[in-house]
Design a protein around this motif. Structure first.
Motif, PDB file in Angstrom:
ATOM      1  N   VAL A 127      86.474  40.856  30.239  1.00 40.66           N
ATOM      2  CA  VAL A 127      87.210  40.568  31.469  1.00 40.66           C
ATOM      3  C   VAL A 127      87.361  41.851  32.267  1.00 40.66           C
ATOM      4  CG1 VAL A 127      89.456  40.803  30.278  1.00 40.66           C
ATOM      5  CG2 VAL A 127      89.330  39.632  32.485  1.00 40.66           C
ATOM      6  N   GLY A 128      87.002  41.789  33.546  1.00 38.31           N
ATOM      7  CA  GLY A 128      87.190  42.926  34.436  1.00 38.31           C
ATOM      8  C   GLY A 128      88.515  42.825  35.161  1.00 38.31           C
ATOM      9  N   VAL A 129      89.222  43.936  35.236  1.00 36.19           N
ATOM     10  CA  VAL A 129      90.524  43.976  35.907  1.00 36.19           C
ATOM     11  C   VAL A 129      90.465  45.013  37.015  1.00 36.19           C
ATOM     12  CG1 VAL A 129      92.998  44.430  35.671  1.00 36.19           C
ATOM     13  CG2 VAL A 129      91.760  43.276  33.824  1.00 36.19           C
ATOM     14  N   ALA A 130      90.590  44.563  38.261  1.00 36.07           N
ATOM     15  CA  ALA A 130      90.665  45.446  39.418  1.00 36.07           C
ATOM     16  C   ALA A 130      92.085  45.358  39.950  1.00 36.07           C
ATOM     17  CB  ALA A 130      89.647  45.029  40.477  1.00 36.07           C
ATOM     18  N   VAL A 148      96.421  44.622  32.496  1.00 35.54           N
ATOM     19  CA  VAL A 148      95.609  44.952  31.324  1.00 35.54           C
ATOM     20  C   VAL A 148      96.317  44.515  30.045  1.00 35.54           C
ATOM     21  CG1 VAL A 148      94.731  46.879  29.930  1.00 35.54           C
ATOM     22  CG2 VAL A 148      94.290  46.806  32.392  1.00 35.54           C
ATOM     23  N   ALA A 149      97.642  44.693  29.986  1.00 37.75           N
ATOM     24  CA  ALA A 149      98.402  44.265  28.807  1.00 37.75           C
ATOM     25  C   ALA A 149      98.238  42.772  28.571  1.00 37.75           C
ATOM     26  CB  ALA A 149      99.877  44.621  28.973  1.00 37.75           C
ATOM     27  N   GLY A 150      98.265  41.978  29.637  1.00 34.96           N
ATOM     28  CA  GLY A 150      98.043  40.548  29.490  1.00 34.96           C
ATOM     29  C   GLY A 150      96.611  40.230  29.107  1.00 34.96           C
ATOM     30  N   ALA A 151      95.653  40.946  29.710  1.00 35.10           N
ATOM     31  CA  ALA A 151      94.239  40.682  29.441  1.00 35.10           C
ATOM     32  C   ALA A 151      93.872  40.982  27.992  1.00 35.10           C
ATOM     33  CB  ALA A 151      93.376  41.513  30.391  1.00 35.10           C
ATOM     34  N   LEU A 152      94.476  42.004  27.417  1.00 30.48           N
ATOM     35  CA  LEU A 152      94.170  42.360  26.032  1.00 30.48           C
ATOM     36  C   LEU A 152      94.599  41.285  25.047  1.00 30.48           C
ATOM     37  CD1 LEU A 152      95.153  46.138  26.078  1.00 30.48           C
ATOM     38  CD2 LEU A 152      92.871  45.215  25.629  1.00 30.48           C
ATOM     39  N   ARG A 153      95.466  40.379  25.472  1.00 30.59           N
ATOM     40  CA  ARG A 153      96.003  39.361  24.565  1.00 30.59           C
ATOM     41  C   ARG A 153      95.559  37.958  24.951  1.00 30.59           C
ATOM     42  NH1 ARG A 153      99.451  43.648  25.184  1.00 30.59           N
ATOM     43  NH2 ARG A 153     100.477  44.416  23.276  1.00 30.59           N
ATOM     44  N   GLY A 154      94.413  37.869  25.650  1.00 26.34           N
ATOM     45  CA  GLY A 154      93.953  36.574  26.127  1.00 26.34           C
ATOM     46  C   GLY A 154      92.695  36.055  25.474  1.00 26.34           C
ATOM     47  N   GLY A 155      92.232  36.703  24.420  1.00 25.76           N
ATOM     48  CA  GLY A 155      91.106  36.152  23.683  1.00 25.76           C
ATOM     49  C   GLY A 155      89.752  36.730  24.013  1.00 25.76           C
ATOM     50  N   ARG A 171      87.573  45.577  30.811  1.00 23.90           N
ATOM     51  CA  ARG A 171      86.978  46.644  31.615  1.00 23.90           C
ATOM     52  C   ARG A 171      87.851  46.847  32.850  1.00 23.90           C
ATOM     53  NH1 ARG A 171      81.915  48.589  31.398  1.00 23.90           N
ATOM     54  NH2 ARG A 171      81.080  46.724  30.356  1.00 23.90           N
ATOM     55  N   TYR A 172      88.338  48.056  33.032  1.00 23.13           N
ATOM     56  CA  TYR A 172      89.244  48.333  34.147  1.00 23.13           C
ATOM     57  C   TYR A 172      88.544  49.153  35.225  1.00 23.13           C
ATOM     58  CZ  TYR A 172      92.889  50.291  37.034  1.00 23.13           C
ATOM     59  OH  TYR A 172      93.636  50.655  38.119  1.00 23.13           O
ATOM     60  N   VAL A 173      88.770  48.780  36.488  1.00 22.53           N
ATOM     61  CA  VAL A 173      88.363  49.589  37.635  1.00 22.53           C
ATOM     62  C   VAL A 173      89.569  49.756  38.548  1.00 22.53           C
ATOM     63  CG1 VAL A 173      85.944  48.842  37.525  1.00 22.53           C
ATOM     64  CG2 VAL A 173      87.544  47.589  38.975  1.00 22.53           C
ATOM     65  N   GLY A 174      89.781  50.965  39.051  1.00 17.26           N
ATOM     66  CA  GLY A 174      90.909  51.202  39.933  1.00 17.26           C
ATOM     67  C   GLY A 174      91.422  52.615  39.819  1.00 17.26           C
ATOM     68  N   THR A 175      92.464  52.898  40.564  1.00 15.64           N
ATOM     69  CA  THR A 175      92.974  54.268  40.664  1.00 15.64           C
ATOM     70  C   THR A 175      93.875  54.661  39.497  1.00 15.64           C
ATOM     71  OG1 THR A 175      94.862  53.499  41.975  1.00 15.64           O
ATOM     72  CG2 THR A 175      92.880  54.157  43.185  1.00 15.64           C
ATOM     73  N   ARG A 219      78.503  44.549  33.516  1.00 15.83           N
ATOM     74  CA  ARG A 219      78.598  43.118  33.282  1.00 15.83           C
ATOM     75  C   ARG A 219      79.975  42.719  32.761  1.00 15.83           C
ATOM     76  NH1 ARG A 219      74.611  39.502  29.370  1.00 15.83           N
ATOM     77  NH2 ARG A 219      75.521  37.468  29.900  1.00 15.83           N
ATOM     78  N   VAL A 220      80.539  41.701  33.395  1.00 11.02           N
ATOM     79  CA  VAL A 220      81.772  41.077  32.912  1.00 11.02           C
ATOM     80  C   VAL A 220      81.577  39.565  33.008  1.00 11.02           C
ATOM     81  CG1 VAL A 220      83.244  42.988  33.675  1.00 11.02           C
ATOM     82  CG2 VAL A 220      82.909  41.006  35.164  1.00 11.02           C
ATOM     83  N   GLN A 221      82.431  38.827  32.314  1.00 12.23           N
ATOM     84  CA  GLN A 221      82.367  37.369  32.372  1.00 12.23           C
ATOM     85  C   GLN A 221      83.422  36.758  33.296  1.00 12.23           C
ATOM     86  OE1 GLN A 221      81.525  38.970  29.223  1.00 12.23           O
ATOM     87  NE2 GLN A 221      79.528  38.496  30.114  1.00 12.23           N
ATOM     88  N   ALA A 222      84.353  37.571  33.768  1.00 13.24           N
ATOM     89  CA  ALA A 222      85.357  37.106  34.731  1.00 13.24           C
ATOM     90  C   ALA A 222      86.045  38.325  35.322  1.00 13.24           C
ATOM     91  CB  ALA A 222      86.387  36.189  34.074  1.00 13.24           C
ATOM     92  N   TRP A 223      86.554  38.159  36.551  1.00 11.11           N
ATOM     93  CA  TRP A 223      87.294  39.230  37.213  1.00 11.11           C
ATOM     94  C   TRP A 223      88.731  38.796  37.504  1.00 11.11           C
ATOM     95  CZ3 TRP A 223      86.486  44.165  37.609  1.00 11.11           C
ATOM     96  CH2 TRP A 223      85.175  44.679  37.579  1.00 11.11           C
TER      97      TRP A 223
END
Length: 481
Positions: free
Chosen positions: A233-236, A250-257, A262-266, A290-294
């Motif tokens: 999962v990509g997180v912008a 990111v904390a939520g994404a790490l616990r979603g399966g 993958r993080y992009v941003g400042t 490559r990511v499967q969702a943003w």
């Protein structure tokens, strides 16, 4: 799964069934289930004081017949007739034959051990009529049981346009009613119990998940899984002004399966310092790999426009939240018109109002109006943008462009805290990357997020968004257990 049907669907199914049954059979089925529920709620039926608030029509008849059954078991049953000239004559005769009586003493409402609210059923619209309004504010010592729907609650929408009688338990017949699952109506319904009366109903337009449904939908790695097969999962998210939004998403994404984030941003340095397992890429979504969702938008600030454009140009599902929604409202539905992959929008009512204004070129509707008509608001927004919409609020609802809606049954008012939505966005995005469709990912995320919030607030007291994120793993295990 709980299935809810509209009044029109229920009426059609009742008419079809009544045409095949002896007269009065359907009402007796309803009364029997209602009386059985009331008997379980009383410490003992014999000697208990029961009051029936009987309006006109079949709803009052259900309550009177149920009162007659309780009277035959030794309860002292009194009926307050709200419309004596239009009372259900068969129900009233049955009550009197069983030893019940009619009273005009409104004080019996406050003294009763149990009150049956049969004032208005699913055919009612608007708040309580003047003759019934005193009961909405009167003191009560006993349990109030609503017959099919609390009087004053719109059964299709959950709207409460005026005074309504708050129930401790609602016994609904044949199917759940949408207004019992969504606020403000849900807050008047108390515990909702379903009585099967044999209706043959079409597919439900409104549903609510339960533990078993969610357990079967959550992604679980197999022996052949690796982090990439499980999904990335990509997180912008995040900006110089709102770096915390990146950490929370990111904390939520790490616990979603998903297998990796993958993080992009400042806020890359802050993210890696807090979560060293996260993959960090410079630039925007277009060059991230490559990511499967943003997930795009939480705390995105001035960079949200570029991140949204690049993410929407990708061939994968995109979840748009917060500042991403502000940018999307400026662009309007045309920004999604060329996409072949699904899009999930996660607004609160204020953001939903701006999105609708962007779609219609009209002034934004009031957020309070959208909240009061939550089902219709989510459906309208999903139809305008041809996207799945997760409308956040006291009751979170997920709507598809087809009109299908899922209502989330979990949560707590303590989730109304800064950053809670960022955690939810990351969690839902991770479930998208793990392979769930937008409807399932949004519904599952709202469910787990609500459970995590309840656990974080156990015992009562303020919680933070990170508290909720920290309990998502526990919520996941509770569901699968």
């Amino acid at each position: 799964m709980r299935h809810a049907h509209t009044v029109e669907q229920v009426r059609a199914a009742e008419a079809e069934l009544m045409a095949r049954l002896p007269e009065g059979t359907l009402m007796q089925r309803a009364a029997a289930g209602l009386a059985a529920t009331c008997a379980r709620l009383l410490p003992r039926v014999y000697g208990s004081r029961v009051v029936v608030l009987a309006g006109s029509g079949d709803n009052g008849g259900d309550a009177l017949y149920a009162g007659a059954r309780l009277a035959r078991r030794g309860a002292a049953v009194s009926a307050l007739l709200l419309a004596p000239e239009r009372v259900h004559t068969g129900g009233l005769a049955a009550l009197r034959a069983a030893g019940g009586r009619v009273t005009t003493d409104q004080g019996e409402f406050s003294r009763a051990d149990l009150v049956l609210d049969g004032i208005v059923g699913i055919g009612g619209r608007g708040g309580l009529r003047p003759e019934a309004q005193p009961y909405a504010a009167a003191e009560r010592r006993g349990v109030v049981v609503a017959v099919d729907v609390p009087s004053g609650v719109d059964p299709d929408s959950g709207a409460v346009p005026g005074a309504a009688l708050r129930a401790d338990v609602t016994v609904c017949f044949g199917t759940y009613k949408p207004g019992l699952l969504v606020d403000p109506g849900a807050s008047y319904a108390g515990i909702v119990q379903l009585v099967d009366i044999g209706l043959a109903l079409p597919g439900a337009g409104v549903t609510a998940l339960q533990h078993d449904d969610l357990a079967g939908m959550l992604p679980v790695p197999t022996v052949e899984s690796d982090k990439y097969r499980r999904g990335v999962v990509g997180v912008a998210a995040g900006s110089a002004r709102y770096p915390g939004a990146a950490l929370l998403a990111v904390a939520g994404a790490l616990r979603g399966g998903a297998g990796a984030v993958r993080y992009v941003g400042t806020a890359a340095e802050e993210v890696v310092r807090r979560f060293p397992e996260v993959l960090v890429t410079e630039g925007g979504p277009a060059g991230a790999g490559r990511v499967q969702a943003w997930v795009v938008g939480p705390g995105g600030g001035d960079g949200a426009a570029r991140a949204l454009e690049e993410a929407l140009a990708s061939p994968v599902p995109v979840l748009v939240d917060a500042d991403g929604l502000t940018e999307l409202a400026r662009l309007g539905p045309a920004a999604l018109a060329g996409r072949t992959a699904p899009t999930l929008l996660t607004p609160h009512t204020g953001e939903a109002a701006r999105l609708l204004a962007g779609a219609t070129a009209q002034a934004p509707p009031a957020a309070d109006e959208l909240a009061a008509a939550r089902l219709a608001s989510a459906r309208r927004l999903a139809a305008e943008y041809r996207a799945t919409v997760l409308l956040k609020g006291s009751t979170t609802v997920v709507a598809e462009p087809t009109g299908e809606v899922r209502v989330n049954p979990t949560g707590t008012s303590w989730l109304a805290t800064a950053g809670s939505g960022d955690v939810l966005a990351g969690l839902a995005g991770s479930l998208l990357a793990a392979g769930l469709g937008t409807l399932d990912a949004a519904s599952a995320a709202a469910y787990l997020h609500g459970l995590g919030g309840r656990e974080a607030a156990a015992g009562g007291g303020p919680v933070t968004a990170l508290d909720v994120a920290a309990r998502l793993g526990s919520a996941w295990r509770v569901v699968r257990g």
